[in-house]
Design an enzyme around this catalytic site. Structure first.
Site, PDB file in Angstrom:
ATOM      1  N   GLU A 235      16.770  23.555 139.691  1.00 18.65           N
ATOM      2  CA  GLU A 235      16.548  22.759 140.895  1.00 18.65           C
ATOM      3  C   GLU A 235      17.100  21.362 140.657  1.00 18.65           C
ATOM      4  OE1 GLU A 235      12.335  22.352 141.697  1.00 18.65           O
ATOM      5  OE2 GLU A 235      12.718  22.623 143.824  1.00 18.65           O
ATOM      6  N   LYS A 237      17.283  17.490 140.241  1.00 10.09           N
ATOM      7  CA  LYS A 237      16.247  16.526 139.842  1.00 10.09           C
ATOM      8  C   LYS A 237      16.528  15.216 140.572  1.00 10.09           C
ATOM      9  CE  LYS A 237      13.864  14.497 135.914  1.00 10.09           C
ATOM     10  NZ  LYS A 237      13.667  13.220 136.563  1.00 10.09           N
ATOM     11  N   ARG A 257       1.907   9.117 141.885  1.00 17.19           N
ATOM     12  CA  ARG A 257       1.615   9.769 140.616  1.00 17.19           C
ATOM     13  C   ARG A 257       0.329   9.259 139.994  1.00 17.19           C
ATOM     14  NH1 ARG A 257       6.500  10.944 136.447  1.00 17.19           N
ATOM     15  NH2 ARG A 257       5.054  11.208 134.739  1.00 17.19           N
ATOM     16  N   GLU A 284       9.473  14.523 146.075  1.00 20.86           N
ATOM     17  CA  GLU A 284       9.990  13.237 145.598  1.00 20.86           C
ATOM     18  C   GLU A 284      10.554  12.484 146.807  1.00 20.86           C
ATOM     19  OE1 GLU A 284       9.926  12.809 142.114  1.00 20.86           O
ATOM     20  OE2 GLU A 284      11.286  11.122 141.803  1.00 20.86           O
ATOM     21  N   PHE A 323       9.363  20.114 146.910  1.00 23.58           N
ATOM     22  CA  PHE A 323       9.666  21.211 145.987  1.00 23.58           C
ATOM     23  C   PHE A 323       8.483  22.100 145.643  1.00 23.58           C
ATOM     24  CE2 PHE A 323       9.836  17.196 143.458  1.00 23.58           C
ATOM     25  CZ  PHE A 323       8.667  17.343 142.733  1.00 23.58           C
ATOM     26  N   ARG A 404       1.542  18.521 131.084  1.00 21.09           N
ATOM     27  CA  ARG A 404       2.964  18.573 130.754  1.00 21.09           C
ATOM     28  C   ARG A 404       3.167  19.817 129.921  1.00 21.09           C
ATOM     29  NH1 ARG A 404       6.343  14.530 131.012  1.00 21.09           N
ATOM     30  NH2 ARG A 404       4.727  12.952 131.022  1.00 21.09           N
ATOM     31  N   LYS A 410      13.084  19.358 132.049  1.00 22.90           N
ATOM     32  CA  LYS A 410      14.079  18.512 132.715  1.00 22.90           C
ATOM     33  C   LYS A 410      15.299  18.328 131.828  1.00 22.90           C
ATOM     34  CE  LYS A 410      11.285  14.679 131.155  1.00 22.90           C
ATOM     35  NZ  LYS A 410      10.213  13.779 131.465  1.00 22.90           N
TER      36      LYS A 410
END
Ligand code: AMP
Length: 550
Positions: A235, A237, A257, A284, A323, A404, A410
């Site tokens: 996808e 970024k 966030r 985002e 997303f 995480r 990423k």
């Protein structure tokens, strides 16, 4: 509150995690459920649950004034107290000794006072109440009341340990406690459910933000092949501002966030309200112009600005790129695999695609990849379209809030580095107070050297010690706290981006520079030039911006 504060002191006194959770668990069990719920929240250093809108807006300066009023300490004494503890709560414990009425506060009273502080308008009214409370309680309670106000207990108790203490106290599986805390956004609510055997009833509620799922870093396409042997989703970024969107009963709210409300992007609300049903989305927010993203360095001007600047939204229009879908019409979706969530997200946004070409809300762009060359070409395609890189996702993975993990990886554009020369040095701080560890560096501009940044990190202790000896022998001018040195040490620096700046002679400043390595192999005559700094700066603005500027 006194027993809460005493327990905190005991927790601070041990470095053993197990001991800390035991202390918390025993104390919670000694309380009735409502008090235990209050204490659990306070143990996380919060005055209010994560989702709550209340903020006391009592900052350091109000606390300082209240402390000064109650303790009648001089400014010097207060400063010395603050310096000794490094926080206002610690200083209060000492400064208030013998100055208060020592009448304890119950946990319920402490909570009500925090609510009342949030409700009072204006610093004057807040100061009056805070002074009253500090004058009343024991110094130890004042210490922890202030720590809660400043949002940090500093007793080595992270939220995860409070969750463990709950699991221990009420004999429930830790994962169930974590899940209830995640869904309700309130450790006190999780405690009530745990204590009454109703953890399975924990529900996610609209307008109570949940933690964001985070990604780990991958270095190369090869890493992605080994992480996702069956293939994965590549996808784009996007380099913008992460947002969680809640929509229901005709209202739309966006959370950042840090789970605070984002109020800067009013233009996104109507298009989001127009989408059918109730939902929670993840996405985002980026600047979007002429079919391309705007560089984040430019778009971030919209942060922290609200309605006053009427023209900024026109000049820098925001676009939400969605997303993920976490919750839809009362149903929790985050446990479903990514493919199922994506299908529902596409169905939800289908209306947008058909109704207009407006980019206010867009669906993220993606492809699938399995081989190294497929990941590589997805990555290159994303860069060509002006993005930061790709986010690789496991198709069968759930949405894991606040963690995480390895489900999302990423892969970012490698950062540019610059070869520069050190032109001034300073002694460091703390552990580094005796070595020259802060380096101001320069690039070439014709036959001049012009400063472009200052770096503190990246070298080993041994390298710094050797350089200290070297620089001490090569000082050109003593400027008091800093020394101009002979331009002879070449270093390679990495950075996040370049900004225009009047602080440095070059007119630019590298943001977050760090030293990648020493370049003894490179002569000063061959370091990078101001011209190259300008090039990198312009490249990060994106081709469209350059066209506008020229
Ligand atoms: P970084 O900030 O570089 O650590 O990268 C993680 C961040 O990338 C996330 O927190 C998101 O804000 C952002 N991001 C951009 N595009 C995506 C995407 N397609 N999926 C998930 N996160 C994304």
């Amino acid at each position: 509150m006194l027993r809460f504060a005493q327990t905190c002191e005991r927790i601070a006194a041990t470095s053993k995690k197990l001991q800390k959770t035991r202390l918390v668990a025993d104390y919670l069990l000694s309380l009735d459920i409502e008090d235990a719920a209050r204490a659990a929240l306070f143990f996380t250093g919060r005055a209010f649950p994560r989702f709550a809108e209340d903020v006391t807006q009592v900052g350091g300066s109000l606390i300082w004034q209240a402390l000064a009023a109650v303790s009648s300490a001089s400014a010097g004494e207060m400063e010395a107290g603050y310096r000794r503890y490094g926080d206002l709560g610690g200083a209060a414990g000492e400064l208030l000794a013998g100055k208060t009425e020592n009448r304890s506060l119950s946990l319920a009273e402490a909570q009500n006072t925090l609510r009342e502080l949030a409700a009072r308008r204006g610093p004057g009214q807040k100061l009056e109440l805070l002074t009253q409370i500090l004058r009343r309680v024991t110094p130890l309670e004042a210490k922890y009341f202030i720590k809660i106000l400043t949002g940090e207990l500093r007793i080595g108790l992270v939220e995860g340990l409070v969750e463990e203490a709950l699991a221990r106290a009420y004999d429930r599986p830790l994962t169930e406690i974590q899940r209830a805390n995640m869904l309700t956004g309130d450790i006190g609510a999780a405690l009530r459910l745990a204590a009454t055997g109703r953890l399975a009833e924990a529900r996610l509620r609209l307008f109570h933000p949940v933690g964001f799922m985070l990604a780990s870093a991958a270095e190369t396409p090869e890493d992605l092949v080994s992480a996702f042997p069956q293939g994965g989703v590549a996808e784009e970024k996007y380099d913008g501002i992460r947002a969680q969107i809640h929509k229901g009963s005709g209202k739309v709210r966006l959370f950042s966030r840090t789970l605070d409300e984002l109020v800067e992007f009013l233009e996104l609300e109507a298009p989001l309200r127009a989408l059918p049903g109730e939902f929670i989305l993840d996405g985002e927010i980026v600047g979007w112009r002429n079919g391309r993203p705007v560089a984040f360095t430019e778009f971030q001007r919209r942060l922290g600005r609200k309605h006053a600047e009427l023209f900024l939204p026109l000049e820098l229009p925001a676009s939400l790129i969605v997303f993920d879908l976490l919750w839809k019409d009362g149903e929790l979706i985050l446990d479903q695999p990514w493919t199922a969530r994506r299908a529902q997200l596409e169905a939800l946004l289908a209306a947008v695609k058909q109704s207009s070409g407006s980019p206010a809300v867009q669906l993220s762009t993606l492809s699938t990849a399995a081989s190294e060359s497929e990941w590589e070409s997805a990555f290159q395609a994303a860069l060509t379209r002006g993005h930061e890189g790709i986010m690789a996702k496991a198709p069968d993975s759930p949405y894991v809030p606040g963690r995480r993990g390895r489900y999302w990886l990423k892969l970012k554009r490698p950062l540019a580095t610059l070869d520069v020369v050190v032109t001034a040095v300073e002694y460091g701080h703390g552990r580094r107070h005796a070595v020259l560890s802060d380096y101001t560096f320069s690039v070439r501009d014709g036959d001049r050297l012009v400063t472009v940044g200052k770096a503190y990190s990246g070298l080993t202790d041994v390298e710094i010690r050797d350089l200290t000896e070297y620089f001490q022998q090569h000082i050109l001018e003593n400027l008091g706290f800093r020394f101009r040195v002979e331009p002879s040490v070449v270093i390679e620096v990495a950075f996040n981006n370049i900004q225009r700046s009047s602080r440095h002679e070059s007119g630019f400043a590298l943001r977050f520079p760090r030293i990648v390595r020493l370049r003894p192999d490179k002569p000063v005559a061959e370091i990078d030039t101001l011209e190259r700094v300008r090039e990198v700066y312009e490249r990060q603005q994106g081709p469209e911006r350059q066209a506008q500027e020229s």
